[in-house]
Each structure stands twice: as C-alpha cells, then as structure tokens.
Design an enzyme around this catalytic site. Sequence first.
Site, PDB file in Angstrom:
ATOM      1  N   ASN A 174       0.834  -1.215   0.000  1.00  0.00           N
ATOM      2  CA  ASN A 174       0.000   0.000   0.000  1.00  0.00           C
ATOM      3  C   ASN A 174       0.864   1.259   0.000  1.00  0.00           C
ATOM      4  OD1 ASN A 174      -2.897  -1.097   0.527  1.00  0.00           O
ATOM      5  ND2 ASN A 174      -1.595  -2.175   2.004  1.00  0.00           N
ATOM      6  N   GLU A 187     -11.268  -8.909  -2.487  1.00  0.00           N
ATOM      7  CA  GLU A 187     -10.811  -8.825  -1.098  1.00  0.00           C
ATOM      8  C   GLU A 187     -11.880  -9.351  -0.156  1.00  0.00           C
ATOM      9  OE1 GLU A 187      -9.992  -4.306  -1.111  1.00  0.00           O
ATOM     10  OE2 GLU A 187      -8.204  -5.219  -0.226  1.00  0.00           O
TER      11      GLU A 187
HETATM   12  P1  C2E Z   1      -6.639  -2.774   2.507  1.00  0.00           P
HETATM   13  O1  C2E Z   1      -5.390  -2.414   1.788  1.00  0.00           O
HETATM   14  O2  C2E Z   1      -7.900  -2.805   1.731  1.00  0.00           O
HETATM   15  O3  C2E Z   1      -6.336  -4.154   3.201  1.00  0.00           O
HETATM   16  C1  C2E Z   1      -7.284  -5.144   3.379  1.00  0.00           C
HETATM   17  C2  C2E Z   1      -7.815  -5.137   4.773  1.00  0.00           C
HETATM   18  O4  C2E Z   1      -8.812  -6.141   4.895  1.00  0.00           O
HETATM   19  C3  C2E Z   1      -6.756  -5.506   5.813  1.00  0.00           C
HETATM   20  O5  C2E Z   1      -7.086  -4.804   6.998  1.00  0.00           O
HETATM   21  C4  C2E Z   1      -7.001  -6.985   6.024  1.00  0.00           C
HETATM   22  O6  C2E Z   1      -6.540  -7.462   7.274  1.00  0.00           O
HETATM   23  C5  C2E Z   1      -8.502  -7.020   5.958  1.00  0.00           C
HETATM   24  N1  C2E Z   1      -8.986  -8.343   5.596  1.00  0.00           N
HETATM   25  C6  C2E Z   1      -8.321  -9.297   4.936  1.00  0.00           C
HETATM   26  N2  C2E Z   1      -9.095 -10.392   4.749  1.00  0.00           N
HETATM   27  C7  C2E Z   1     -10.286 -10.108   5.294  1.00  0.00           C
HETATM   28  C8  C2E Z   1     -11.513 -10.842   5.411  1.00  0.00           C
HETATM   29  O7  C2E Z   1     -11.647 -11.978   4.967  1.00  0.00           O
HETATM   30  N3  C2E Z   1     -12.537 -10.207   6.022  1.00  0.00           N
HETATM   31  C9  C2E Z   1     -12.425  -8.969   6.519  1.00  0.00           C
HETATM   32  N4  C2E Z   1     -13.492  -8.415   7.106  1.00  0.00           N
HETATM   33  N5  C2E Z   1     -11.278  -8.239   6.427  1.00  0.00           N
HETATM   34  C10 C2E Z   1     -10.225  -8.798   5.815  1.00  0.00           C
HETATM   35  P2  C2E Z   1      -5.977  -4.117   7.858  1.00  0.00           P
HETATM   36  O8  C2E Z   1      -4.734  -4.912   7.878  1.00  0.00           O
HETATM   37  O9  C2E Z   1      -6.631  -3.722   9.134  1.00  0.00           O
HETATM   38  O10 C2E Z   1      -5.675  -2.832   6.989  1.00  0.00           O
HETATM   39  C11 C2E Z   1      -6.655  -1.854   6.843  1.00  0.00           C
HETATM   40  C12 C2E Z   1      -6.224  -0.842   5.831  1.00  0.00           C
HETATM   41  O11 C2E Z   1      -5.100  -0.100   6.291  1.00  0.00           O
HETATM   42  C13 C2E Z   1      -5.755  -1.449   4.515  1.00  0.00           C
HETATM   43  O12 C2E Z   1      -6.854  -1.767   3.734  1.00  0.00           O
HETATM   44  C14 C2E Z   1      -4.953  -0.321   3.950  1.00  0.00           C
HETATM   45  O13 C2E Z   1      -5.778   0.618   3.327  1.00  0.00           O
HETATM   46  C15 C2E Z   1      -4.360   0.300   5.168  1.00  0.00           C
HETATM   47  N6  C2E Z   1      -2.966  -0.150   5.333  1.00  0.00           N
HETATM   48  C16 C2E Z   1      -2.495  -1.292   5.857  1.00  0.00           C
HETATM   49  N7  C2E Z   1      -1.148  -1.320   5.826  1.00  0.00           N
HETATM   50  C17 C2E Z   1      -0.756  -0.159   5.230  1.00  0.00           C
HETATM   51  C18 C2E Z   1       0.525   0.407   4.905  1.00  0.00           C
HETATM   52  O14 C2E Z   1       1.602  -0.162   5.107  1.00  0.00           O
HETATM   53  N8  C2E Z   1       0.512   1.631   4.306  1.00  0.00           N
HETATM   54  C19 C2E Z   1      -0.664   2.285   4.033  1.00  0.00           C
HETATM   55  N9  C2E Z   1      -0.586   3.479   3.449  1.00  0.00           N
HETATM   56  N10 C2E Z   1      -1.857   1.794   4.342  1.00  0.00           N
HETATM   57  C20 C2E Z   1      -1.909   0.573   4.927  1.00  0.00           C
HETATM   58 MG    MG Z   2      -4.526  -2.679   0.180  1.00  0.00          MG
HETATM   59 MG    MG Z   3      -8.683  -2.877   0.049  1.00  0.00          MG
END
Ligand code: C2E
Ligand code: MG
Ligand code: MG
Length: 390
Positions: free
Chosen positions: A232, A350
Amino acid sequence: MVDALYRRRAAAGTLLFDEGDEADCAYIVERGRVEIAASRATGNVVLTRLGPGEIFGEMALVDGAPRSASARCLDDCVFVVVGRDQIHREIAGATPLMSILLRTLIHRLRVATSRVVSPALPIGIDETARIVARIEGEHELRRALENGEVVAFLQPIVALDGAAPAGFEALARWVHPTRGLLPPTALLAPAADADLLETLDFAVAGTAARAVAALNRELGAAGRAPAFLSANFSAPHFADTQLAGRLAPMLEEAGLDPIHLKVEITETTLIVNPHAAEALARVKALGASVSLDDFGTGYSGLSYLSRFPIDHIKIDQSFTSRLVEDKRTAEIVRSVVDLARLLDISAVAEGIETPEQARRLAEMGVGFGQGYLFGAPVPADAACAAFLAA
Ligand code: C2E
Ligand code: MG
Ligand code: MG
C-alpha cells in the site's frame, strides 16, 4: 467583510484605521510609506514606519480584537488587502499546534503592548489536551519506526482457480511494547499528522520486499514460480513524480525484482494528486505494476480505469460480503470483471470469508482472491513458510 485578496489605493494623509476600530483585514504595502501610531500616557507615539513589502494590521485578523494602533499614509500608497476569512481558512488548515502557537503569540503581544488588563487566553484545556495527545502520538510513532516496532504482516493472495498461493499483500502492524499488536488504524492517523506516511509505507514495503525476495530465491531453487508482493502506498507519495526513483533503491536493497511488486493505491490518491498519472507511468517503466485498492467504494471508479495506467483492481470486501445474498451486487461485480478483462486488467477480490463467495467470484472470472478463507495477515516469516509448504 473582505474575503478576497485585492488592491487598495490611498492618498497621502489617509487614516486607514484608528485605534479601537473593528478590524477585518491586514495590509501589505506595495507602494508608499505608512505610519503606525498609538496613544500612550505621554501622548500619541509613533510605533513604526513601514514601506513596500511590509505587513500591518495582522494581529486583529488572528484574534478579531479591535485595532490597537492607528495607520496613516505618509505618501500616496498602494496596498494588497488580506481579508480575515482568507486568514481564518489558512489558520483552520494549519495543524492544531501551529494554530494555538499563533493565537498564543498574538495574545502575549497584546498583553505586552496594551495598557488595559487583558482577558484570559482564549484557549481551552480540552484543546491543549488534544494537542498534547497528538504530540505524544507523533513522538511514539517516530520511536516505533526507529525501534522496528512497525512491521509488515503478509496476507496470502491466491489464484481462485484452485486456491494456489500467488502472492501477498503487505499490511502494517504495530508491535507495541505495552499495548500489544495494533492494526493500521493506530498507525495511519498519527503518521499522517506527523508527515510520516511515506516513511511508514517504505518501512512496511521494505521489510515485506526482503521477505518475499528471500522466498522467491527458495521458490526459484525449487523450480517454482515467484510470488508477487502488493504493498500500500498512500497519497503523499504522489505529491511529485519521484516514487519510482525512491522505489528502485528499496527494491534493489531488498533483492526483489520490480516486476514482482504491485503498487496499491486508492482512488483518493488519484483524485488529490495531479501528478499521479506521470508518477504511475514511471512506476510502470521501472517494471512494477499498479493496483487500484478498494475498487467500487469511491465515486467514479470506471473513469479511473481509462485515465490511469491501472493493471489490477481490488474489488472491495463490501462487494464480496454481499454478493452471495444480493443479486444486484453480484451483477455489478460481474460487469466490472467483464470490463476489466476487456481492458486487460486483472481482478483481485478482497475479504473472501466463505467457500461460496470464492466459488461465485471464480465463476465470474475473478482471477485472484484474498481473505480469511485463505489466510489472515500473519508475520512475514510465517506467511512465507506457509507459501513454500503449499
Ligand atoms: P486494505 O489495503 O484494503 O487491506 C485489506 C484489509 O482487509 C486488511 O485490513 C485486512 O486485514 C482485511 N482483511 C483481509 N481479509 C479479510 C476478510 O476476509 N474479512 C475482513 N473483514 N477483512 C479482511 P488491515 O490490515 O486492518 O488494513 C486496513 C487498511 O489499512 C488497509 O486496507 C490499507 O488501506 C491500510 N494499510 C495497511 N497497511 C498499510 C501500509 O503499510 N501503508 C498504508 N498506506 N496503508 C496501509
Ligand atoms: Mg490494500
Ligand atoms: Mg482494500
């Protein structure tokens, strides 16, 4: 009330404002000289004379108090007038700390220069408490980045025709010394406040790239296809066109071939950055590809597909979660996937949690899937070990 920036001419001798007047603008002198004076116990005292390039009348713009001095033109003058609304918009856009500093400074100045007892500083305890919390959050985040507490978890992305792992998404986690494992929400807001989003993204992408590069060496040795890494990258990376230039040394150091990197961006990034198309073209010239995250949650997803060099779309989990029960959602996903295919764009769904969702998505022609059904985000070494064992 003066709202815009405009010019005012005034002849020599004109009194621009007097002590005690209501104030709604400041002046920048373009031509001529102005005398600023105030009444003191000893009589009227000239405080200063100002010329081209100097500003006056600014204090009242910040605190709205009446003029504490008078201003009279010594020559025929030209001024640029700065309206209060304009300043207030800029103060509102400043960080809370800058805003409070500015207001405090003006207040101190008024107390120092006025003969009347000044009212209390118009800043509440709640406001300072919020600022203290924010400053603490920023310090804590800097410390966390320096100490390696911010790590990359990897979540598998699988080919939906058989569920074989194909790559990973890197997701930030904070291994906090006292609060335990924290999600990206604990990191992203303080990182944005502290202007550390780029540092954060590179910390996550960099550690993930090292892990995936090591995995790819093992996969290569076993005669297997390499894994890709989706990472990301937030909007500030696209304030200029230099992301590719910063990615190249990171990938080089990690030992990851750029063709295995997917740069994940969101629609907001494309909306707010006029340089995004050029920056993405350079990312692609490097060999990496571009993935549009959270597809379908924004305003006009389809138009972005024609305007930007997008290689992959990630269908948001809000679609995945509804598509089995809701026929309309299913039809939207189906047409998006059909369109993507025509444009040579691959699709990743996703948030896949059930076999039925995976089956339906595969049937619609979605190539890749990500979700708890195939694996939650886990520490990079565990994710790579699972990939090798698959
Ligand atoms: P994203 O990039 O859309 O990442 C997918 C999110 O969905 C991740 O949440 C993941 O843990 C979650 N997820 C995966 N599989 C499932 C599933 O089966 N069901 C549900 N309900 N959720 C699932 P996470 O890890 O909490 O990350 C949330 C958001 O934070 C990410 O959405 C992304 O936008 C941001 N993010 C995470 N890491 C980074 C990073 O290193 N840099 C930046 N800029 N943003 C980040
Ligand atoms: Mg993502
Ligand atoms: Mg996403």
